[in-house]
Enzyme design. Structure first.
Site, PDB file in Angstrom:
ATOM      1  N   GLU A   1       1.979 -16.682 -44.991  1.00  0.00           N
ATOM      2  CA  GLU A   1       2.493 -15.712 -44.329  1.00  0.00           C
ATOM      3  C   GLU A   1       1.953 -14.366 -44.553  1.00  0.00           C
ATOM      4  O   GLU A   1       1.326 -14.141 -45.467  1.00  0.00           O
ATOM      5  CB  GLU A   1       3.924 -15.580 -44.963  1.00  0.00           C
ATOM      6  CG  GLU A   1       4.591 -16.873 -44.896  1.00  0.00           C
ATOM      7  CD  GLU A   1       6.112 -16.857 -45.727  1.00  0.00           C
ATOM      8  OE1 GLU A   1       6.519 -15.544 -46.246  1.00  0.00           O
ATOM      9  OE2 GLU A   1       7.045 -17.704 -45.714  1.00  0.00           O
TER      10      GLU A   1
ATOM     11  N   TYR B   1      11.625 -13.379 -45.074  1.00  0.00           N
ATOM     12  CA  TYR B   1      10.763 -14.202 -45.592  1.00  0.00           C
ATOM     13  C   TYR B   1      11.284 -15.340 -46.780  1.00  0.00           C
ATOM     14  O   TYR B   1      10.566 -16.107 -47.143  1.00  0.00           O
ATOM     15  CB  TYR B   1       9.179 -13.841 -46.069  1.00  0.00           C
ATOM     16  CG  TYR B   1       9.546 -12.634 -47.139  1.00  0.00           C
ATOM     17  CD1 TYR B   1      10.075 -12.693 -48.343  1.00  0.00           C
ATOM     18  CD2 TYR B   1       9.020 -11.391 -46.765  1.00  0.00           C
ATOM     19  CE1 TYR B   1      10.188 -11.818 -49.390  1.00  0.00           C
ATOM     20  CE2 TYR B   1       8.979 -10.190 -47.717  1.00  0.00           C
ATOM     21  CZ  TYR B   1       9.474 -10.547 -49.074  1.00  0.00           C
ATOM     22  OH  TYR B   1       9.865  -9.735 -50.054  1.00  0.00           O
TER      23      TYR B   1
ATOM     24  N   LYS C   1      -4.910 -11.737 -51.610  1.00  0.00           N
ATOM     25  CA  LYS C   1      -4.985 -10.230 -51.229  1.00  0.00           C
ATOM     26  C   LYS C   1      -6.177  -9.953 -50.372  1.00  0.00           C
ATOM     27  O   LYS C   1      -7.173 -10.321 -50.988  1.00  0.00           O
ATOM     28  CB  LYS C   1      -4.875  -9.151 -52.239  1.00  0.00           C
ATOM     29  CG  LYS C   1      -3.571  -9.393 -53.246  1.00  0.00           C
ATOM     30  CD  LYS C   1      -2.285  -8.683 -52.696  1.00  0.00           C
ATOM     31  CE  LYS C   1      -2.380  -7.115 -52.800  1.00  0.00           C
ATOM     32  NZ  LYS C   1      -1.770  -6.864 -54.301  1.00  0.00           N
TER      33      LYS C   1
ATOM     34  N   CYS D   1      -5.310  14.455 -82.623  1.00  0.00           N
ATOM     35  CA  CYS D   1      -4.723  14.741 -83.775  1.00  0.00           C
ATOM     36  C   CYS D   1      -6.108  14.960 -84.700  1.00  0.00           C
ATOM     37  O   CYS D   1      -6.013  15.337 -85.797  1.00  0.00           O
ATOM     38  CB  CYS D   1      -3.874  13.766 -84.402  1.00  0.00           C
ATOM     39  SG  CYS D   1      -4.871  12.140 -84.681  1.00  0.00           S
TER      40      CYS D   1
ATOM     41  N   CYS E   1       0.150  10.529 -85.295  1.00  0.00           N
ATOM     42  CA  CYS E   1      -0.702  11.168 -84.323  1.00  0.00           C
ATOM     43  C   CYS E   1       0.462  11.662 -82.987  1.00  0.00           C
ATOM     44  O   CYS E   1       1.073  10.967 -82.550  1.00  0.00           O
ATOM     45  CB  CYS E   1      -1.608  10.263 -83.584  1.00  0.00           C
ATOM     46  SG  CYS E   1      -2.229  11.006 -82.051  1.00  0.00           S
TER      47      CYS E   1
END
Ligand code: IVH
Length: 676
Positions: free
Chosen positions: A115, A228, A316, A413, A433
């Site tokens: 899809e 979907y 992708k 720091c 820190c």
């Protein structure tokens, strides 16, 4: 016109308008002119104004947007809305198929549904007896926001479904709300003219529109919808993804026309090439292709990992790239003391978004890529991912570029930094820190944490700088008198924040764990932990093996949890929070929501399903799997040729079951009968 006549006429108008809206918005094939449609709509509005008590929830007039909301209400999804694992090349897809085969103990190839991956916002629509009652965002997958009023303004989303015989009383439809490219272009042109900020991409535009508290604004945005997935497929008679898509199409939803059934990875890859080529000609943006195992039976067997299903993956498209100048490097100090180099770039537009900074992760990466200050660099942006530097353009160097050096002391720091052996990260190990403390506080109060309204980044930094806030328990000691006199505050906002702080004391175990910011323990793992442990005390008492027995929790996370709950500082803090009134709501496991919540299984001998699958099923139902026989074990599953473990189990008098009994046990509590 009298009431009875009006009722009849309204019924007729609604049916007509629905029909023509569907022809126009869903099928792209209108039967009447825009003018005729408008006339019908006007008549409907006039009649409803005359007889306001005849206005129904599913009337097309409801699409124009009702009254604004004060805020969005949170909504728990009936079943988790998962996200997807990513693939970037064909080899990743082949790996995906190997994993499927391995998990299912199968040699076969699979039928997939490929899809287009829409670049918009995932939503869930709930229809009760065919009427749209709820629209929600995905949120964190478990809890989303109720955006029903906005959802109703989207013309492609049916307010009412035709009555089909196979429909379950409650139907969960999932899909993507998106803004077509031309719509985004027009909207941005208007916004530019009005001096408003423009949307960088269709996804932001869709999300920004759906998160408007005033539905009239959303109604004015050109939004569209493709469905979907079904949230509750087991309650329909669909046996596969392609049947589910057919059903949704019959129900009047828009289904992407480029969805394709593929036999084997080769066909999947061919389709990827096709979509890549098609992409520039589509009227909406897609950022890849989602590949799903078609059969619901196989999907059920494959099950889910912490955040994504095993049966689907997103392949992708390659990220958008551009070159720009690296101007400087800044060093940030993270919540866990990690020093991260951030590249400051000459601003550049990449794939629709302006990029000003890019991460360089760590020192090794700087060396490996040999990036220098002053370099022309190739930068890429992949979806939501933070922009990154791919490489320097070495050919265009002038010789004036400077080598990047990591500082020797913490920029916050000024304590010396260390780089632990076997780690790529340079760290500030100073627990006091200031940068780390502020980051931890910001995380705790922020969206990924308890989401305390009014205590954002700036406010936390301000309170820290003023010496009003040092650590997490300190949040609960803040008073209106502390806050009201501060710059930019005032009585009202101080009151609101103090109220929000008090409200944050009641939260879920998962949210609280994620808020603590324990290393490697994010939202996904926190949710897993919540399913297996009743409260903080149970987590404190758990061993490394107890954590490792949970699917989705690995060595790093387990080690980190054990270390955290053994640390005197953490224990002191937890005690302080308890004293401040922290009240965690009962998690699913404690509420008995998961059928195997207290069960511990051992598998031995050969089974006909793969061990991984058996393990996954147990874990889905809240149980644990151990590799060794002990008194804690509640079920010993013996397959063929079970050996010494079976013997030992008999000696201890443990419950021994065969595969058939096991299958019955997990079928009885199988997915669909419990949340998540
Ligand atoms: S399926 C478990 N199908 O991608 C199944 N998602 O990374 C999950 N998306 O949140 C969703 N197009 O917003 C699916 N055809 C498609 C999709 C799609 C876009 C988005 C969706 C989801 C994200 C997952």
């Amino acid at each position: 016109m009298d009431r009875i006549e009006a009722e009849r006429r309204l019924g007729f108008l609604r049916t007509e308008i629905d029909l023509h809206a569907r022809r126009y918005y869903v099928l792209d094939d209108p039967l009447i002119s825009d003018g005729e449609y408008d006339a019908l709509f006007q008549e409907l509005l006039t009649l409803e104004r005359q007889f306001p008590d005849l206005v129904s929830d599913d009337s097309p007039s409801q699409r124009v947007g009702g009254a604004p909301l004060p805020e969005f209400v949170r909504i728990e999804h009936r079943s988790l809305m998962l996200s997807l694992e990513n693939a970037f090349q064909q080899a990743d897809m082949l790996d995906f198929e190997v994993r499927l085969r391995h998990f299912l103990h199968s040699e076969e190839s699979f039928v997939y549904v490929a899809e287009p991956k829409m670049d918009g916002l995932a939503v869930e629509l709930i229809y009760e007896d065919g009427i749209l009652v709820t629209g929600a965002t995905r949120g964190d997958g478990r809890i989303g926001e109720d955006i029903t009023a906005n959802i109703k303004t989207i013309p492609a989303i049916p307010l009412k479904l035709p009555a089909l015989t196979v429909m379950p009383p409650i139907l969960e439809i999932r899909g993507e709300v998106y803004m077509p490219i031309h719509g985004l272009r027009d909207l941005n042109a208007q916004r530019r003219e009005a001096g408003e900020t423009i949307f960088a991409n269709p996804r932001n535009a869709a999300a920004g529109s759906l998160r408007q508290l005033d539905p009239k604004i959303c109604a004015s945005r050109p939004l569209d919808f493709f469905c979907y997935a079904l949230g509750n497929p087991e309650q329909t008679n669909c046996r596969s993804q392609h049947e589910a898509l057919d059903l949704m199409r019959q129900l009047g939803f828009k289904v992407n026309p480029y969805i394709k059934l593929c036999r084997g990875i080769k066909e999947v890859a061919d389709n990827f090439a096709y979509l890549l080529e098609l992409r520039p000609r589509l009227p909406y943006d897609i950022d890849g292709m989602v590949v799903k195992v078609d059969s619901f039976d196989l999907q059920r067997r494959l099950g889910n990992k912490a955040r994504s299903p095993r049966w689907a993956i997103a392949w992708k498209f390659k990220a958008a790239q551009a070159t720009t100048r690296l101007l400087a490097i800044e060093f940030g100090v993270g919540r866990t003391g990690a020093i991260t180099p951030v590249a400051v770039l000459e601003p550049i537009n990449i794939g629709g978004a302006v990029v000003r900074r890019a991460t360089l992760h760590n020192e090794d990466e700087i060396r490996r890529k040999d990036v220098r200050i002053g370099d022309l660099v190739l930068v890429q942006r992949a979806g939501d991912v933070i922009p990154e530097i791919v490489k320097p353009i070495v050919d265009s160097r002038t010789g004036a570029e400077q080598i990047i050096r990591l500082p020797a002391v913490c920029p916050a720091c000024e304590e010396p930094l260390t780089r632990p052996v076997n780690e790529a990260v340079t760290r500030c190990l100073n627990p006091a820190c200031r940068a780390q403390r502020v980051r931890a506080l910001i995380h705790y109060t922020g969206k990924a944490g308890l989401d305390i309204d009014g205590l954002g980044k700036r406010a936390v930094q301000q309170l820290y700088d003023q010496g009003l806030l040092e650590d997490i328990p300190g949040i609960y000691a803040l008073t209106i008198a502390d806050l009201a006199p501060l710059d930019g505050w005032g009585q009202k906002s101080a009151e609101n924040v103090v109220r929000a702080i008090a409200a944050s004391l009641q939260t879920s175990l998962a949210k609280f764990l994620a808020a603590l910011g324990i290393r490697y323990i994010g939202e996904g793992i926190s949710q897993l932990l919540e399913r297996h442990f009743a409260d903080i005390e149970a987590l404190q008492a758990a061993s490394r093996d107890d954590f490792l027995a949970i699917d989705g929790i690995g060595e790093q996370a387990a080690g980190s949890l054990v270390r955290y709950f053994a640390s005197p500082t953490a224990l002191k803090m937890l005690a302080q929070l308890r004293e401040a009134g922290l009240q965690l709501t009962a998690p699913l496991a404690a509420a008995g929501g998961l059928p195997l919540a207290n069960a511990v299984f051992v598998f031995t001998g050969t089974l006909s399903i793969s061990r991984n699958e058996a393990k996954a099923r147990v874990k889905e139902l809240g149980g644990r799997v151990s590799s060794a026989i002990s008194k804690k074990v509640t079920h010993v599953l013996c397959g063929i040729k079970a050996g010494s473990k079976e013997k030992k189990a008999r000696e201890l008098g443990l419950k021994i079951i065969n595969e058939e009994e096991f299958m019955r046990l997990i079928a009885a509590g199988g997915p669909g009968s419990s949340k998540g």
